[in-house]
Write a protein that holds these residues in place. Structure first.
Motif, PDB file in Angstrom:
ATOM      1  N   LYS A   3       0.829  -1.206   0.000  1.00 39.62           N
ATOM      2  CA  LYS A   3       0.000   0.000   0.000  1.00 39.62           C
ATOM      3  C   LYS A   3       0.859   1.250   0.000  1.00 39.62           C
ATOM      4  CE  LYS A   3      -2.590  -0.367   3.527  1.00 39.62           C
ATOM      5  NZ  LYS A   3      -3.571   0.094   4.533  1.00 39.62           N
ATOM      6  N   SER A   4       1.885   1.272   0.804  1.00 38.67           N
ATOM      7  CA  SER A   4       2.769   2.439   0.864  1.00 38.67           C
ATOM      8  C   SER A   4       3.454   2.684  -0.476  1.00 38.67           C
ATOM      9  CB  SER A   4       3.813   2.227   1.968  1.00 38.67           C
ATOM     10  OG  SER A   4       3.194   2.035   3.226  1.00 38.67           O
ATOM     11  N   GLU A   5       3.938   1.616  -1.127  1.00 41.61           N
ATOM     12  CA  GLU A   5       4.573   1.765  -2.433  1.00 41.61           C
ATOM     13  C   GLU A   5       3.584   2.301  -3.466  1.00 41.61           C
ATOM     14  OE1 GLU A   5       7.729   1.384  -3.365  1.00 41.61           O
ATOM     15  OE2 GLU A   5       8.282   1.040  -1.272  1.00 41.61           O
ATOM     16  N   LEU A   6       2.391   1.768  -3.450  1.00 42.82           N
ATOM     17  CA  LEU A   6       1.383   2.225  -4.409  1.00 42.82           C
ATOM     18  C   LEU A   6       1.017   3.677  -4.164  1.00 42.82           C
ATOM     19  CD1 LEU A   6      -0.941  -0.911  -4.470  1.00 42.82           C
ATOM     20  CD2 LEU A   6       0.416  -0.055  -6.382  1.00 42.82           C
ATOM     21  N   GLN A   7       0.881   4.083  -2.935  1.00 47.82           N
ATOM     22  CA  GLN A   7       0.539   5.462  -2.630  1.00 47.82           C
ATOM     23  C   GLN A   7       1.657   6.413  -3.063  1.00 47.82           C
ATOM     24  OE1 GLN A   7      -0.555   5.933   1.433  1.00 47.82           O
ATOM     25  NE2 GLN A   7      -1.429   7.978   1.170  1.00 47.82           N
ATOM     26  N   ARG A   8       2.908   6.010  -2.843  1.00 41.77           N
ATOM     27  CA  ARG A   8       4.032   6.848  -3.286  1.00 41.77           C
ATOM     28  C   ARG A   8       4.031   6.998  -4.803  1.00 41.77           C
ATOM     29  NH1 ARG A   8       8.423   5.706  -5.709  1.00 41.77           N
ATOM     30  NH2 ARG A   8       8.062   3.459  -5.447  1.00 41.77           N
ATOM     31  N   GLU A   9       3.805   5.905  -5.514  1.00 42.84           N
ATOM     32  CA  GLU A   9       3.810   5.958  -6.976  1.00 42.84           C
ATOM     33  C   GLU A   9       2.664   6.807  -7.503  1.00 42.84           C
ATOM     34  OE1 GLU A   9       5.403   5.462 -10.567  1.00 42.84           O
ATOM     35  OE2 GLU A   9       6.248   4.666  -8.695  1.00 42.84           O
ATOM     36  N   VAL A  10       1.507   6.739  -6.861  1.00 50.55           N
ATOM     37  CA  VAL A  10       0.375   7.571  -7.275  1.00 50.55           C
ATOM     38  C   VAL A  10       0.725   9.048  -7.150  1.00 50.55           C
ATOM     39  CG1 VAL A  10      -1.968   8.259  -6.642  1.00 50.55           C
ATOM     40  CG2 VAL A  10      -1.402   5.842  -6.845  1.00 50.55           C
ATOM     41  N   GLY A  11       1.369   9.449  -6.059  1.00 50.63           N
ATOM     42  CA  GLY A  11       1.758  10.852  -5.889  1.00 50.63           C
ATOM     43  C   GLY A  11       2.735  11.312  -6.953  1.00 50.63           C
ATOM     44  N   GLU A  12       3.723  10.480  -7.288  1.00 59.05           N
ATOM     45  CA  GLU A  12       4.686  10.861  -8.322  1.00 59.05           C
ATOM     46  C   GLU A  12       4.029  10.944  -9.699  1.00 59.05           C
ATOM     47  OE1 GLU A  12       7.853   8.094  -8.093  1.00 59.05           O
ATOM     48  OE2 GLU A  12       8.660   8.867  -6.194  1.00 59.05           O
ATOM     49  N   LEU A  13       3.098  10.056  -9.982  1.00 61.98           N
ATOM     50  CA  LEU A  13       2.393  10.121 -11.261  1.00 61.98           C
ATOM     51  C   LEU A  13       1.547  11.385 -11.362  1.00 61.98           C
ATOM     52  CD1 LEU A  13       1.244   6.427 -11.810  1.00 61.98           C
ATOM     53  CD2 LEU A  13       2.791   7.739 -13.256  1.00 61.98           C
ATOM     54  N   VAL A  14       0.939  11.799 -10.279  1.00 59.09           N
ATOM     55  CA  VAL A  14       0.144  13.041 -10.293  1.00 59.09           C
ATOM     56  C   VAL A  14       1.032  14.237 -10.592  1.00 59.09           C
ATOM     57  CG1 VAL A  14      -1.221  14.590  -8.849  1.00 59.09           C
ATOM     58  CG2 VAL A  14      -1.667  12.140  -8.793  1.00 59.09           C
TER      59      VAL A  14
END
Length: 447
Positions: free
Chosen positions: A114-125
Motif C-alpha cells: 500500500k505504501s509503495e502504491l501510494q508513493r507511486e500515485v503521488g509521483e504520477l500526479v
C-alpha cells in the motif's frame, strides 16, 4: 428319552417374538403314557404354544450378554470421545493461533505494498501536471501557426484557381509550397506531439488509476483481514458459512498476487520515465520550429516582385493569341457553311439516282435486266455516297476544329482573366496579408 416318546416338529414362531430370539430347533414334548393316548394323538405334528425352561434361560442369558456388550461399547466410546474432544480442542486452538499469525503477516505485506502504491500515485500526479503544462504550450504553438498557414494557404488557393495555362510552378509557387509544406509538417509534428502528450497523460492517469484501484483493493482487503485477525472464540458476530472453504476459480496465489502489484508499479515507473523524456523532446521541437518558419517567410516575399513582371508579359501575349484565334474561328465557321451547302447539293442527285433504280426494279419478268443503264445508275449512287461520306467526314473535322478553336478561345479568355486576377492577388492581397506574420516567441508557444 424312550423310543415310545413322540417327536413333534417345531412350528414357525409367531410374528410377535421376544427381542432376543433364539434360533429355532427341534425339541421334545410331554411324555406319552401309552401307545394309544388321546393327548399324544391330538398334539402329533403341531408346535407347542409355550417355550421350554431351557429356552427361557437361554433367552435371558442372551439379554444379559447383550446388555453387558452395549455398556462396554458405550464406555469405550465415552472414553474415546473425551480423548478426541481434548485433542481436537487443542488442535483447533493451535490452528486458530497459526491462522491469526498468518493473517498478521499478510497485513504487514499489504501495508508495505500500500505504501509503495501510494508513493507511486503521488509521483504520477506530479508528472502528469508537468506534462499538462507542456501540452498547453504545444497547443499555443499550434494555434500560432494558424496565421502563417492561413496566409500561405490563401495565397496557394488563389493561385490554384488558375487554369492550366497559368498553373506553372513559378518562383512564388515553389516558395509558397515550401512554406505551406513546412507549416503543415510543423503542424503535423505538433499535432503528433500533442497526441503523444495526450496519450502519455492518458497512460499516466490510467496507471495512476490502476495503482489507485490496486491500493483501494488492498485497503479493503486490509480492513477485512484486520477484522478477521480480531475474531476469536468469544466473538459474537461469527456464524456458520458451510461453503466458505471452497476456493474460487479466479482466486490468485501469493506469487501472482505479489507479481500483479509489482508489475503495476514497474509499468507506472516506465510511464513516468517516458513522460519525463517526452517533456525534454517537446522543448527542442518548439525551439527549432519557430526559427524555421521565420526564415521561410522572407524567401516567399522576395519571389512575388519577380513573378508580377512575368504575369504582365504573359497576359499581353495571351491577348495577342486570342485575337488571332477569334479570326480563325470566323474563317472556320465560313468553311463549315460551305461544306454543309456542298452536302445539300449532293443530296438531290442522289435522290434522282436512287429513284431511277427503285422505278427500274419494278420492271416485269424478263424485262428486269442488268443492262448498262442499271450498272451506271448503281455506280452513280456509289460515287455520290462516297462524295457525301468524304464531305461529311471533312465537315466533322471542320466542326471538331471549330470546337477546338472555341475551347482554345475560352481557355485563352480564361487564362487572361486568371492572370489578371493573379496579378491582383499577388500585388494586393498576398503581400498585404504577409505583413501580419507572427513573431518567433509566439511561434515558440510563449505567448
Amino acid at each position: 428319552m424312550a423310543q415310545s416318546d413322540v417327536l413333534l416338529t417345531k412350528q414357525p414362531a409367531p410374528q410377535t417374538v421376544p427381542a432376543c430370539e433364539l434360533p429355532p430347533k427341534l425339541y421334545d414334548v410331554a411324555r406319552n403314557t401309552g401307545a394309544h393316548t388321546s393327548a399324544g394323538l391330538a398334539t402329533a405334528g403341531f408346535r407347542a404354544a409355550k417355550y421350554l425352561v431351557d429356552e427361557w434361560f437361554q433367552n435371558s442369558y442372551a439379554s444379559y450378554h447383550q446388555a453387558f456388550a452395549d455398556r462396554d461399547q458405550s464406555e469405550r466410546q465415552r472414553h474415546e470421545s473425551r480423548q478426541l474432544a481434548a485433542e481436537t480442542g487443542a488442535l483447533a486452538q493451535r490452528t486458530q493461533e497459526d491462522s491469526t499469525r498468518k493473517v498478521g503477516e499478510r497485513l504487514q505485506d499489504m501495508h508495505c505494498w500500500k505504501s509503495e502504491l501510494q508513493r507511486e500515485v503521488g509521483e504520477l500526479v506530479a508528472e502528469t501536471d508537468l506534462m499538462l503544462a507542456q501540452k498547453q504550450r504545444l497547443e499555443r504553438a499550434l494555434d500560432a501557426t494558424g496565421v502563417p498557414f492561413s496566409i500561405a494557404t490563401d495565397n496557394l488557393q488563389c493561385r490554384e484557381r488558375r487554369q492550366h495555362p497559368d498553373l506553372v510552378r513559378d518562383y512564388v509557387e515553389v516558395e509558397l509550397l515550401k512554406e505551406a509544406e513546412l507549416i503543415r509538417n510543423i503542424q503535423e509534428l505538433l499535432k503528433r506531439t500533442i497526441m503523444q502528450a495526450v496519450n502519455q497523460i492518458r497512460m499516466n492517469r490510467e496507471h495512476k488509476e490502476l495503482c489507485e484501484m490496486n491500493w483501494c483493493d488492498k485497503v479493503e482487503a486490509y480492513n477485512i483481514d484486520e477484522t478477521c485477525a480480531r475474531y476469536n472464540n468469544q466473538s459474537t458476530e461469527v456464524q456458520f458459512h458451510p461453503h466458505s472453504t471452497k476456493f474460487e476459480e479466479s482466486a490468485s496465489t501469493p506469487e501472482t498476487w505479489a507479481r500483479f502489484t509489482q508489475e503495476n508499479l514497474q509499468r507506472a515507473e516506465r510511464e513516468r520515465l517516458a513522460s519525463f523524456n517526452l517533456r525534454g523532446l517537446i522543448d527542442g521541437i518548439l525551439r527549432d520550429t519557430s526559427e524555421d518558419l521565420r526564415l521561410q517567410c522572407d524567401s516567399v516575399n522576395l519571389a512575388f516582385g519577380r513573378r508580377l513582371e512575368e504575369l504582365e508579359d504573359a497576359r499581353h501575349k495571351l491577348e495577342h493569341h486570342l485575337n488571332k484565334t477569334l479570326r480563325e474561328i470566323a474563317d472556320q465557321e465560313h468553311n463549315i457553311a460551305e461544306l454543309k451547302q456542298a452536302i445539300r447539293d449532293k443530296e438531290v442527285p442522289l435522290k434522282v439516282a436512287q429513284t431511277r433504280l427503285y422505278q427500274r426494279s419494278q420492271r416485269p419478268n424478263v424485262e428486269l435486266c442488268r443492262d448498262t443503264a442499271q450498272f451506271r445508275l448503281v455506280s452513280e449512287v456509289e460515287e455520290l455516297n462516297r462524295s457525301l461520306s468524304a464531305l461529311k467526314e471533312k465537315l466533322l473535322e471542320a466542326e471538331q476544329s471549330l470546337r477546338n478553336l472555341e475551347d482554345t478561345r475560352m481557355s485563352l479568355e480564361k487564362d487572361v482573366a486568371v492572370k489578371t486576377n493573379s496579378i491582383f492577388i499577388d500585388s494586393q492581397k498576398c503581400m498585404t496579408r504577409r505583413a501580419h506574420y507572427p513573431t518567433v516567441l509566439r511561434l515558440a508557444g510563449y505567448q
